[in-house]
Structures are given as structure tokens and as C-alpha cells.
Design an enzyme around this catalytic site. Structure first.
Site, mmCIF file in Angstrom:
data_model
loop_
_atom_site.group_PDB
_atom_site.id
_atom_site.type_symbol
_atom_site.label_atom_id
_atom_site.label_comp_id
_atom_site.label_asym_id
_atom_site.label_seq_id
_atom_site.Cartn_x
_atom_site.Cartn_y
_atom_site.Cartn_z
ATOM 1 N N ASP A 11 57.810 63.469 12.557
ATOM 2 C CA ASP A 11 56.865 62.611 13.317
ATOM 3 C C ASP A 11 55.621 62.479 12.380
ATOM 4 O O ASP A 11 55.347 63.640 11.617
ATOM 5 C CB ASP A 11 56.756 62.834 14.835
ATOM 6 C CG ASP A 11 55.914 61.959 15.209
ATOM 7 O OD1 ASP A 11 55.817 60.698 15.224
ATOM 8 O OD2 ASP A 11 54.936 62.205 16.128
ATOM 9 N N GLY A 44 51.275 54.473 12.864
ATOM 10 C CA GLY A 44 51.225 53.144 13.442
ATOM 11 C C GLY A 44 50.277 52.106 13.202
ATOM 12 O O GLY A 44 50.416 50.797 13.729
ATOM 13 N N ASN A 75 58.882 56.203 16.594
ATOM 14 C CA ASN A 75 59.283 54.689 16.736
ATOM 15 C C ASN A 75 58.764 54.149 15.554
ATOM 16 O O ASN A 75 59.595 53.187 14.950
ATOM 17 C CB ASN A 75 58.810 54.163 17.984
ATOM 18 C CG ASN A 75 59.281 54.963 19.217
ATOM 19 O OD1 ASN A 75 60.134 54.277 19.463
ATOM 20 N ND2 ASN A 75 59.071 55.883 19.567
ATOM 21 N N CYS A 185 56.755 54.800 21.702
ATOM 22 C CA CYS A 185 56.001 55.656 20.597
ATOM 23 C C CYS A 185 56.136 57.109 21.055
ATOM 24 O O CYS A 185 55.944 57.364 22.416
ATOM 25 C CB CYS A 185 54.574 55.379 20.515
ATOM 26 S SG CYS A 185 53.406 56.746 19.514
ATOM 27 N N THR A 186 56.698 58.233 20.339
ATOM 28 C CA THR A 186 56.953 59.317 20.741
ATOM 29 C C THR A 186 55.736 60.120 21.168
ATOM 30 O O THR A 186 56.001 61.383 21.738
ATOM 31 C CB THR A 186 57.901 60.151 19.698
ATOM 32 O OG1 THR A 186 56.915 60.191 18.386
ATOM 33 C CG2 THR A 186 59.194 59.505 19.401
ATOM 34 N N HIS A 187 54.563 59.561 21.065
ATOM 35 C CA HIS A 187 53.319 60.438 21.351
ATOM 36 C C HIS A 187 53.297 60.078 23.002
ATOM 37 O O HIS A 187 52.489 60.994 23.684
ATOM 38 C CB HIS A 187 52.062 59.909 20.772
ATOM 39 C CG HIS A 187 51.839 60.553 19.401
ATOM 40 N ND1 HIS A 187 52.763 60.371 18.499
ATOM 41 C CD2 HIS A 187 51.097 61.525 18.994
ATOM 42 C CE1 HIS A 187 52.308 61.277 17.399
ATOM 43 N NE2 HIS A 187 51.317 61.837 17.660
HETATM 44 N N1 DGL Z 1 54.733 59.099 17.231
HETATM 45 C C1 DGL Z 1 54.964 57.788 16.557
HETATM 46 C C2 DGL Z 1 55.628 56.642 16.997
HETATM 47 O O1 DGL Z 1 56.648 57.205 17.734
HETATM 48 C C3 DGL Z 1 53.828 57.514 15.615
HETATM 49 C C4 DGL Z 1 52.249 57.428 16.116
HETATM 50 C C5 DGL Z 1 51.236 57.355 15.019
HETATM 51 O O2 DGL Z 1 51.264 58.034 14.328
HETATM 52 O O3 DGL Z 1 50.903 56.315 15.039
HETATM 53 O O4 DGL Z 1 55.437 55.658 16.903
#
Ligand code: DGL
Length: 270
Positions: A11, A44, A75, A185-187
Site C-alpha cells: 500500500d 490518491g 484501492n 480506501c484501505t486507510h
Molecule cells: N490506502 C490507499 C487506498 O486504498 C491509498 C491512500 C493514499 O495513498 O492516498 O486507496
């Protein structure tokens, strides 16, 4: 290739640990090699071309260390770079959007699906495409929630600031009739409680909030079983963490999130 090799998971930063936690719960004997590209987070807000370039760099590093498959725990990367990764790599690549869309359609029971995601994921149209492949009835409302990634990377997971930011993003999605909200988004699952409680407060009733990590882990398990590629060790698999910047602060938040002490976070250069 050996089935005892680790799964490579990556990620842009911490968010993919939500997927790591789910894989460890679902497939405890699999080893995992995780890479958080903390030097270049966030992904993102960047162009698809840049995200593809970064994603290929991350995946190549994992492949060079020896992994049997790649799980893209992001994502934004899954939305724009999955095809490029599959062309580039000789090992299987799994993403998070298809499982997330499946879980969201089920939770919305045929009603409108609200997607909170990065600007890149919303702009890619990946969720509307994935949902349309599953249900001709379900509509999708995408809402970019860019402030949530830096809040999570900061470890700012409760209190007034995340609550107000979440409210600002969730309100328009519910106003347009979403029956479930998928965390695209995995965050965002690190803010799960804030998102679920704000959504319930706005709607006046609980709103299903879907975290795609569990659906992704189920896909990983099914994939390994179907390909006869699951690890055979009887004990728990290992977890190795790599980052491209700031390993100490990553270790602190990762320990809190994974629920056990994480000491060794190695710094790597892509
Ligand atoms: N965790 C990521 C996602 O699922 C990216 C977040 C990012 O870096 O903007 O989209």
C-alpha cells in the site's frame, strides 16, 4: 515456486495493514511480506500514470524478495494499475475493489452504494464498473475524502477533527440516498468507528459500513485453495514489514493497529 513463500502485500502507507490484519485472521499460517511506500504517500491525489509507476516499483521489490503472489492492499492502485501489474509480473496479483464491491452490494441490499475513496479511485470509475458487473440495479455514489488519509497516517483517529472531516464527506453521500457506505480506501477502516457513528447520527439509524479487507482476505483464501497454493505449515506465518521512509513512526502506529508489538520495520529504497 514454493507455496511456503510469503504473500507480498503493499500500500502507499499504513492503510494496507487493515488487509494484513484480515489475512492473518483468515489465513493464519500464511507468511506476509508487507511494503508501505511511506516516502511517497499519498497515492490518491496523484495521476494514474504516477500511481502505475509507483505500484510497479513496489511490486518489483516484493518479487525480488521472493513472494508467491501479490495482494494490492490499496484501492487507488487496484483502480488504476491492476492490469499493468498483471502484465508486468509473472505471479498472480489480487486487488481490493472487486471484493469490496461485492460486500457493498450485499450490504446495500440492491439499494444505492456510497463509496468513500481517494480522488484517484473516484475518478477512475472502478467502483461503478465493479458494482455494475454484479448488479444492474445498484447505483453508486462516489465521494472523494482526501483528508482522511493524512489523518490516519498521523494517527489522528478520534476526537473533533476526524469527526468533522468524516461528517463533511458522509453527509452528501447519505443525502443522495446511499443505503450502505463502502470504505473504498484501505486507510479508512482505521476510522471505522468515527465513520459508522457519524453516518448513524446523520441518518438517524445505523448505516452498514463495509470494510473491504475481510472480503479481500476471503478472496485470498479461496484463491490459494483453488490453486492448491496455500502454505502447509502448522504454526502461524511470519510478518515482515518494510517501508520507504520513517520506520520508527510506522512501527508505533502499526503496533497499535495490529494489537501486538512491532519492533522490526526495515527501511528499503525503491
Ligand atoms: N490506502 C490507499 C487506498 O486504498 C491509498 C491512500 C493514499 O495513498 O492516498 O486507496
Amino acid at each position: 515456486m514454493s507455496r511456503e513463500l510469503p504473500l507480498g502485500v503493499f500500500d502507499s502507507g499504513l492503510g494496507g495493514l487493515t488487509v494484513v490484519r484480515a489475512i492473518r485472521a483468515t489465513c493464519p499460517n500464511e507468511s506476509i511480506l508487507y511494503l508501505g511506500d511511506t516516502a511517497r504517500v499519498p497515492y490518491g491525489t496523484r495521476s494514474a500514470e504516477t500511481v502505475i509507476k509507483y505500484a510497479i516499483g513496489c511490486a518489483r521489490l516484493l518479487v525480488s524478495r521472493g513472494v508467491k503472489a501479490i495482494v494490492v492492499a490499496c484501492n487507488t492502485v487496484s483502480a488504476v494499475a491492476l492490469d499493468a501489474l498483471r502484465v508486468e509480473l509473472d505471479i498472480p496479483v489480487l486487488g481490493v475493489i472487486q471484493p469490496g464491491a461485492r460486500a457493498a452490494v450485499a450490504a446495500a441490499k440492491g439499494g444505492t452504494v456510497g463509496v468513500l475513496a481517494t480522488a484517484g479511485t473516484v475518478a477512475s470509475g472502478a467502483y461503478p464498473r465493479a458494482v455494475a458487473a454484479l448488479s444492474t440495479r445498484a447505483e453508486v455514489i462516489g465521494q472523494a475524502a482526501p483528508l482522511l488519509v493524512p489523518l490516519v497516517e498521523e494517527g489522528w483517529l478520534e476526537g473533533e477533527v476526524p469527526r468533522l472531516a468524516v461528517r463533511r464527506y458522509v453527509e452528501p453521500v447519505l443525502a443522495r440516498g446511499a443505503k450502505a457506505i463502502v470504505l473504498g480506501c484501505t486507510h479508512y477502516p482505521l476510522l471505522y468507528d468515527v465513520i459508522a457513528s457519524e453516518a448513524a447520527a446523520i441518518a438517524g439509524a445505523p448505516v452498514p459500513v463495509v470494510d473491504s479487507a475481510h472480503a479481500t482476505a476471503e478472496d485470498v483464501r479461496a484463491f490459494l485453495r483453488d490453486r492448491d497454493f496455500a502454505a502447509t505449515r502448522s504454526g502461524t506465518g511470519s510478518l515482515e514489514l518494510l517501508v520507504t521512509d520513517l520506520p520508527a513512526s510506522f512501527a508505533t502506529v502499526a503496533s497499535r493497529f495490529l494489537g501486538h508489538e512491532v519492533e522490526d520495520v526495515a527501511l528499503v529504497d525503491l
